[in-house]
Design a protein around this motif. Structure first.
Motif, PDB file in Angstrom:
ATOM      1  N   GLU A 219       0.870  -1.056   0.008  1.00 36.71           N
ATOM      2  CA  GLU A 219      -0.057   0.019  -0.026  1.00 36.71           C
ATOM      3  C   GLU A 219       0.843   1.072  -0.130  1.00 36.71           C
ATOM      4  OE1 GLU A 219      -2.652  -0.319   3.302  1.00 36.71           O
ATOM      5  OE2 GLU A 219      -3.995  -1.991   2.450  1.00 36.71           O
ATOM      6  N   ARG A 220       2.175   1.255   0.266  1.00 34.56           N
ATOM      7  CA  ARG A 220       3.272   2.232   0.263  1.00 34.56           C
ATOM      8  C   ARG A 220       2.814   3.276   1.348  1.00 34.56           C
ATOM      9  NH1 ARG A 220       6.995   3.292  -3.978  1.00 34.56           N
ATOM     10  NH2 ARG A 220       7.886   5.281  -3.677  1.00 34.56           N
ATOM     11  N   LYS A 221       2.105   2.892   2.447  1.00 32.93           N
ATOM     12  CA  LYS A 221       1.751   3.767   3.605  1.00 32.93           C
ATOM     13  C   LYS A 221       2.747   3.641   4.639  1.00 32.93           C
ATOM     14  CE  LYS A 221      -2.300   4.673   1.441  1.00 32.93           C
ATOM     15  NZ  LYS A 221      -2.720   6.038   0.987  1.00 32.93           N
ATOM     16  N   ALA A 222       2.690   4.510   5.320  1.00 38.46           N
ATOM     17  CA  ALA A 222       3.689   4.672   6.418  1.00 38.46           C
ATOM     18  C   ALA A 222       3.397   3.722   7.587  1.00 38.46           C
ATOM     19  CB  ALA A 222       3.730   5.921   7.081  1.00 38.46           C
ATOM     20  N   LEU A 223       4.395   2.734   7.785  1.00 35.77           N
ATOM     21  CA  LEU A 223       4.126   2.018   9.087  1.00 35.77           C
ATOM     22  C   LEU A 223       4.566   2.486  10.377  1.00 35.77           C
ATOM     23  CD1 LEU A 223       4.983  -1.356   7.406  1.00 35.77           C
ATOM     24  CD2 LEU A 223       2.893  -0.645   7.791  1.00 35.77           C
ATOM     25  N   CYS A 224       6.011   2.545  10.563  1.00 35.41           N
ATOM     26  CA  CYS A 224       6.424   3.228  11.615  1.00 35.41           C
ATOM     27  C   CYS A 224       7.957   3.907  11.297  1.00 35.41           C
ATOM     28  CB  CYS A 224       7.036   2.034  12.674  1.00 35.41           C
ATOM     29  SG  CYS A 224       8.311   0.906  11.961  1.00 35.41           S
ATOM     30  N   VAL A 225       8.239   4.657  12.576  1.00 30.86           N
ATOM     31  CA  VAL A 225       9.459   5.348  12.500  1.00 30.86           C
ATOM     32  C   VAL A 225      10.553   4.446  13.017  1.00 30.86           C
ATOM     33  CG1 VAL A 225      10.765   7.281  13.508  1.00 30.86           C
ATOM     34  CG2 VAL A 225       8.352   7.591  12.958  1.00 30.86           C
ATOM     35  N   LEU A 226      11.779   4.658  12.310  1.00 30.39           N
ATOM     36  CA  LEU A 226      12.932   3.853  12.348  1.00 30.39           C
ATOM     37  C   LEU A 226      14.092   4.678  13.077  1.00 30.39           C
ATOM     38  CD1 LEU A 226      13.148   1.911   8.911  1.00 30.39           C
ATOM     39  CD2 LEU A 226      12.048   1.151  11.022  1.00 30.39           C
ATOM     40  N   ASP A 227      15.130   4.028  13.430  1.00 27.36           N
ATOM     41  CA  ASP A 227      16.331   4.855  13.879  1.00 27.36           C
ATOM     42  C   ASP A 227      16.170   5.567  15.183  1.00 27.36           C
ATOM     43  OD1 ASP A 227      18.824   5.556  14.285  1.00 27.36           O
ATOM     44  OD2 ASP A 227      19.198   6.639  12.280  1.00 27.36           O
ATOM     45  N   LEU A 228      16.096   5.227  16.117  1.00 30.41           N
ATOM     46  CA  LEU A 228      15.688   5.625  17.276  1.00 30.41           C
ATOM     47  C   LEU A 228      16.821   6.017  18.392  1.00 30.41           C
ATOM     48  CD1 LEU A 228      12.597   3.743  18.426  1.00 30.41           C
ATOM     49  CD2 LEU A 228      12.579   5.603  17.039  1.00 30.41           C
ATOM     50  N   ASP A 229      18.021   6.365  17.453  1.00 31.86           N
ATOM     51  CA  ASP A 229      19.296   6.177  18.338  1.00 31.86           C
ATOM     52  C   ASP A 229      19.389   7.836  19.138  1.00 31.86           C
ATOM     53  OD1 ASP A 229      20.241   3.958  17.610  1.00 31.86           O
ATOM     54  OD2 ASP A 229      21.351   4.697  15.958  1.00 31.86           O
ATOM     55  N   THR A 230      18.767   8.870  18.460  1.00 27.04           N
ATOM     56  CA  THR A 230      18.739  10.110  19.079  1.00 27.04           C
ATOM     57  C   THR A 230      17.351  10.475  19.666  1.00 27.04           C
ATOM     58  OG1 THR A 230      18.051  10.786  16.765  1.00 27.04           O
ATOM     59  CG2 THR A 230      20.474  10.969  17.252  1.00 27.04           C
TER      60      THR A 230
END
Length: 360
Positions: A219-230
């Motif tokens: 669907e090319r919809k946003a699933l989640c946010v990555l890279d939580l290092d900061t």
């Protein structure tokens, strides 16, 4: 280095049977691990030279993702960090390296939007991230990079580099120095508002680029946010502003031809719409969104310029003067934003009103 031994330190389903290098990140080493039960995991070594306190970093990331997972119906909408057999969110190997492991979520990410919809989806992702963490006690998170977005402090550092002039580069950057110092008072606006309690302290991502958004393959919809290092305590306006600075600019952040650099107001509106549809902000935060974009652009310009004056010690450079080129590009973008602040304010007010009406 025994990947299977490291992976087995975590509570996973099955026994690791094979693995391969994964992704194209430049900071942390990432490996995809397959088990005999068919489960897939992502194993990552944290670069302890970039992130000096991996333990605090992982405590932050684990706390935030656990909080989000309680608020989503689709498990793909939150990273799931595995615990070790000792109950920790990280494993330290015999060589002193730190590792983390999470479920593999099928999807993909983009380095740059291929359409307006991609940029809109990234806005939804970061807006949702902000909304789902609205009740999280941000003050309990570690500040893994102290004063990361304390703009007045960034200006103090710049002025000290100007005073020392260690590499004799100040004379050749006078125009850039003058531009930034003339706007020092404006650049400190958000920090002063935070100090006065006019803006809420929130959980912030601090690297809100499109390639840190996972999209669904079908669907090319946003699933989640990555890279939580900061992930740290901070202001939502910096997260919003950095997305605009990077995604709504008409040129790369190190473009030499300054005539190509400006703010695309249409893309600004696209992102603003997605962000406000998903986020839950105060009226003051909404009103100050354009200033967030302007201030973060000034701040990054000060960082690039300081690094140039210091001898290019922080940012990786590809050629002599690269950091000065970067500073000039951000200065040009900030100057363009300054001329468009009235229009940016109008767009934010109109979009916010439309979102309110839609939610009634």
């Amino acid at each position: 280095m025994q990947i299977d031994k490291i992976a087995s330190a975590f509570r996973i389903d099955g026994t690791p049977v094979r693995w391969n290098e994964f992704g194209n990140g430049h900071i942390n080493r990432t490996v995809k691990v397959y088990t005999d039960t068919g489960r897939e995991y992502v194993l990552q070594r944290i670069n302890k030279y970039v992130f000096r306190n991996p333990v605090q970093l992982m405590i932050n990331a684990k706390a935030v993702t656990d909080f989000i997972r309680q608020r989503v119906s689709d498990p793909r909408m939150a990273l799931h960090f595995m615990r070790t057999h000792d109950g920790l969110a990280y494993h330290q190997d015999e060589e002193g390296e730190y590792w983390r492991m999470c479920d593999f979520i099928g999807g993909f990410s983009l380095d740059a939007p291929e359409s307006e919809e991609d940029f809109y989806q990234s806005a939804l992702a970061f807006g949702r991230f902000q909304r789902m963490l609205a009740d999280f006690p941000a003050h309990t998170l570690y500040e893994t990079v102290p004063n990361f977005h304390n703009t007045p402090d960034r200006y103090l550092q710049l002025k000290e580099s100007i005073r020392q002039d260690l590499c004799g580069r100040v004379a050749g950057a006078k125009a850039e120095i003058d531009f930034l110092l003339e706007r020092e008072r404006q650049a400190g606006t958000l920090q002063r508002m935070l100090d006065r309690g006019e803006l809420p302290l929130r959980v912030t991502h601090n690297d809100t680029k499109l390639n840190n958004v996972l999209l669904d393959k079908e669907e090319r919809k946003a699933l989640c946010v990555l890279d939580l290092d900061t992930v740290m305590p901070g202001l939502s306006l910096y997260d919003f502003g950095d997305s605009i600075r990077f995604g709504a600019a008409t040129a790369a952040e190190d473009e030499k031809d300054l005539s190509k650099m400006s703010l695309d107001l249409h893309l600004f509106e696209v992102y603003t719409r997605g962000y406000l549809e998903a986020a839950d902000l105060t009226e003051t935060e909404i009103e100050m969104l354009p200033m967030g974009a302007y201030v973060i652009t000034l701040e990054l310009a000060t960082r690039f310029l300081k690094d140039y004056l210091d001898g290019d010690l922080y940012f990786k450079t590809a050629y002599p003067g690269h950091n000065l080129v970067r500073a000039r590009a951000q200065i040009k973008l900030a100057a363009d934003m300054q001329t468009k602040l009235t229009e940016m304010n109008r767009i934010v007010a109109e979009v916010a009103d439309q979102v309110r009406q839609k939610n009634i």
